[in-house]
Structures are given as structure tokens and as C-alpha cells.
Scaffold this active site. Structure first.
Site: not given
Ligand code: FMN
Ligand SMILES: CCCCCCC(=O)C(=O)O
Length: 373
Positions: A131, A159, A258
Site C-alpha cells: 500500500y 484501489d 478488492h
Molecule cells: C481478509 C482479506 C484481506 C485482504 N487484504 C488485502 C490486502 O492487504 N491488500 C490487498 O491488495 N488486497 C487485500 N484483499 C483483497 C484481495 O487481495 C482480493 O482482491 C480479493 O479478496 C479477491 O476476491 P475473492 O476473495 O472473492 O477471491 C483482502 C481480502 C480479504 C478477504
Molecule cells: C490496517 C491494515 C489494513 C489492512 C487492509 C487489508 C485489506 O486490504 C482488506 O481488504 O481488508
């Protein structure tokens, strides 16, 4: 003798039954009315497959290449914060399973295990997601560590200038338990993550403090100056931004909303894929994430122009239910399903998939509950 889960939906049910409700909500939830979250899944229902016959499918392969690396299947694990929320081994278990399957792992900047420990367990391609932090010194230090640990690419998530309004987390007053930390970042940087009152989310508070919302295309040069690693942008949904990404020399793009956790009402990822694919030079690798749950889904995304997909939540379901073995079950099911799809579709490898494999789904009306036993 009991039969293990035959679909990712079975693993999802098992994970839901064992995780605390507020952690389940954090993982599963989307933003606002969760329309984009639902749209990610529903969009796959708009496509039918056009099988070709009398094709030799005796030797189907699911392998592909991505940024010079061989993958056993066109699947990567999407970056997700805090794998230790669901299993004490966290990202090291995920890395072990990804390596076994020949899948890509994109570790998150908010990983709960160190970059070095993740890299030590990883036998396959490993990328690091970033990020855009206000503290650019912390970002620079991470880039340096990632290079030293053998990470092969950087993924900048574009995003999330702030965290979407995730109503489940706000209702739950969700905060990350203090014993689970983003260990690759200074504790001072992530403190807010662990505090939240009723009606607040520690995740959202943290992002307001630490994420730099001034990020623009011009800032990509800052990353380029610090590393020779390939740069991937995650979170592109329009042809306009795809063209800008190509003009700024990025090495790959991830079509993503996301997982429906940011802008509610944003295009379902699969709906955005055709316009992004058309706007990018054909040699620039394109990935998609959001709602991929079956081998058929993977085939549809590849036919629409993706080189590979990323899978998010199902990996945490697998991790919750069985650690590294559970993640291996998720990746194994996806591989089995994709291999079957390719064989029955008469396209023996991912490279054989293109738009001619697809037609609009011809039957209208609700299909809820028709996803099999
Ligand atoms: C619990 C959780 C944490 C996530 N954390 C991040 C993150 O730290 N950075 C990021 O770019 N996307 C994050 N995402 C989004 C995922 O990278 C991804 O775009 C998304 O989960 C894809 O969709 P799906 O769960 O339906 O397969 C997160 C998603 C979830 C469910
Ligand atoms: C405080 C940390 C931010 C984590 C964000 C994780 C994320 O992207 C998500 O979708 O949840």
C-alpha cells in the site's frame, strides 16, 4: 468412509462453522450494501462454455508462465492481511501450500509472518503487495527487504486510498487482536489496527492514519527508482486506467475491485475484464481477482483475456480448516476442476482458451442454489 469437501463451497461451510463471527465477517464482508461483492460471483453466470469435440485431450495441462516464472496452474493467492487471524502458522503455511501446488503467492504488506519466513517456506513464485504509505521510508525499507528475500515482483494496490465502509466491521467494532501483528511494519505504524470502539473499525482507522491518498501516476517513478523488480498494479477496472498503466511501463495489471471491499457499486471484476484486456498491449500479462471459486470460473476468466487469476477468501477458508493442508485442498480442487473443464471443453491447455470458448448464458432468471450439491 467420509468423503472430504468436493467443492470450495464445502470448505467455506466448514470454515464458517469454526471461525469467530467477527473474524468471519471481516473476511467475508464487502463494503456498504455488498453489491459489488455479490456482482463478482453473479457475473460468472453470464457466460456459457462452447465445447469443441474430437480434440485429443489425453494430455491436458494446467500450466502457464507469468513474468518469466512457471506456474503449475494459472492461479495465485491474492494478497490478504493477517493470515494468522485464521491459523497460528499464518502466511508460512500458505506459502508451503502454494509452493506444493506450483501456485503464485502474493504476500500482503500486512502479513502476520515476516517476509523472510514466508520466503523460506516458498517454493514457487512469490510477490509482495504494497500500500502507498505516508511513511515512504517504511515502504523503501520493505522494498529492500523483499528484494533481499527473493520476492520476484511488487504489487501496488491502487484501489484503496482509504478503506471502504465495511458495515459488518463497523457493527462489530472490529479490531485485529493485539497478538496478531503486521510484523513487517513498525508497531507504531499499525497501532490503530488494534483499537476500535463500537461503530468503528480498527482497519479503517489505521488506513486513515497511514495510507497516503495523494498517490498518483507520477508517484510510480519513486518505486521504479528504488527497484528493478517488476511492478504490478492491482485494482484496475477501466480501459482508461489500463492504458495509463501501459504508458507508465507497468509489468502486469490485476483487474480487481478488492473482492467488493472497497467501492460498492464498482463493476464486477469479470465485467471489467474485456475492456481492460482490449486496452492493454497483448504481451502485458493481465490477472483478475474477485469471486473465482471453480475451475470453470478460471476458464471463463482466461477466455476473456486473463493470463491467471488470484483467489482470496477461499485460501483463508482452507487455512482455517486445515493449515497448509487446507490451502493445498483449495488449490488442488481448483486444479482438478480446471483440468476437467479444459478436457471437456476440448481446449487441452490454458493457452487454448479464447473468446470462442464462450457464449452468453442463454437462460434468464434466478439460478440461486443451482451450483451443485
Ligand atoms: C481478509 C482479506 C484481506 C485482504 N487484504 C488485502 C490486502 O492487504 N491488500 C490487498 O491488495 N488486497 C487485500 N484483499 C483483497 C484481495 O487481495 C482480493 O482482491 C480479493 O479478496 C479477491 O476476491 P475473492 O476473495 O472473492 O477471491 C483482502 C481480502 C480479504 C478477504
Ligand atoms: C490496517 C491494515 C489494513 C489492512 C487492509 C487489508 C485489506 O486490504 C482488506 O481488504 O481488508
Amino acid at each position: 468412509m467420509p468423503v472430504g469437501p468436493l467443492t470450495l463451497a464445502g470448505i467455506e461451510r466448514a470454515a464458517r462453522a469454526q471461525l469467530p463471527a467477527e473474524i468471519w465477517d471481516f473476511i467475508e464482508g464487502g463494503s456498504e450494501g455488498e453489491r459489488t461483492l455479490a456482482g463478482n460471483r453473479e457475473m460468472f453466470d453470464h457466460y456459457a462454455l462452447r465445447p469443441r469435440t474430437l480434440v485429443d485431450v489425453s494430455a491436458c495441462s494446467t500450466g502457464t508462465t507469468l513474468l518469466g516464472a512457471e506456474l503449475g496452474l494459472p492461479v495465485g493467492i491474492a494478497p490478504m492481511a493477517y493470515h494468522r487471524l485464521v491459523h497460528p502458522d499464518g502466511e508460512t503455511a500458505t506459502a508451503r501450500a502454494a509452493g506444493r501446488a506450483g501456485a503464485l503467492l502474493v504476500a500482503g504488506i500486512f502479513a502476520s509472518r515476516t517476509l523472510e519466513a514466508i520466503a523460506a517456506e516458498s517454493a514457487g513464485p512469490l510477490w509482495l503487495q504494497l500500500y502507498w504509505l505516508r511513511r515512504r521510508d517504511a515502504l523503501a525499507a520493505l522494498v529492500e527487504r523483499a528484494e533481499a528475500a527473493g520476492f520476484a515482483a511488487l504489487v501496488l494496490t491502487v484501489d484503496a486510498p482509504r478503506i471502504g465502509r465495511r458495515l459488518r466491521d463497523l457493527r462489530n467494532g472490529f479490531a485485529v487482536p493485539s497478538e496478531i501483528r503486521a510484523v513487517n511494519l513498525d508497531p507504531g505504524l499499525t497501532a490503530a489496527t488494534h483499537r476500535a470502539g463500537a461503530g468503528a473499525s480498527g482497519i479503517a482507522e489505521h488506513a486513515l492514519e497511514q495510507f497516503d491518498p495523494t498517490l498518483t501516476w507520477a508517484d510510480l517513478a519513486w518505486l521504479r527508482e528504488r527497484t528493478d523488480l517488476p511492478l504490478v498494479l492491482k485494482g484496475i477496472l477501466t480501459a482508461e486506467d489500463a492504458r495509463l498503466a501501459a504508458e507508465h511501463g507497468v509489468d502486469a495489471v490485476v483487474v480487481s475491485n478488492h473482492g467488493g471491499r472497497q467501492l460498492d457499486g464498482a463493476l464486477p471484476a469479470l465485467a471489467a475484464l474485456p475492456e481492460v484486456a482490449a486496452a492493454l498491449p497483448p504481451e502485458l500479462p493481465l490477472l483478475l481477482d474477485g469471486g473465482v471459486r471453480t475451475g470453470t470460473d478460471i476458464a471463463v476468466a482466461l477466455a476473456l483475456g486473463a493470463r491467471a487469476v488470484l483467489v482470496g477468501r477461499p485460501v483463508l477458508w482452507g487455512l482455517a480448516t486445515g493449515g497448509a493442508d487446507g490451502v493445498a485442498d483449495v488449490l488442488g480442487l481448483l486444479r482438478t476442476e480446471l483440468e476437467h473443464t479444459l478436457a471437456l471443453l476440448g481446449r487441452p491447455s490454458p493457452a487454448d482458451l479464447d473468446r470462442t470458448a464462450l457464449a452468453p448464458w442463454p437462460v434468464h432468471g434466478p439460478r440461486a442454489g443451482q451450483r451443485g450439491p
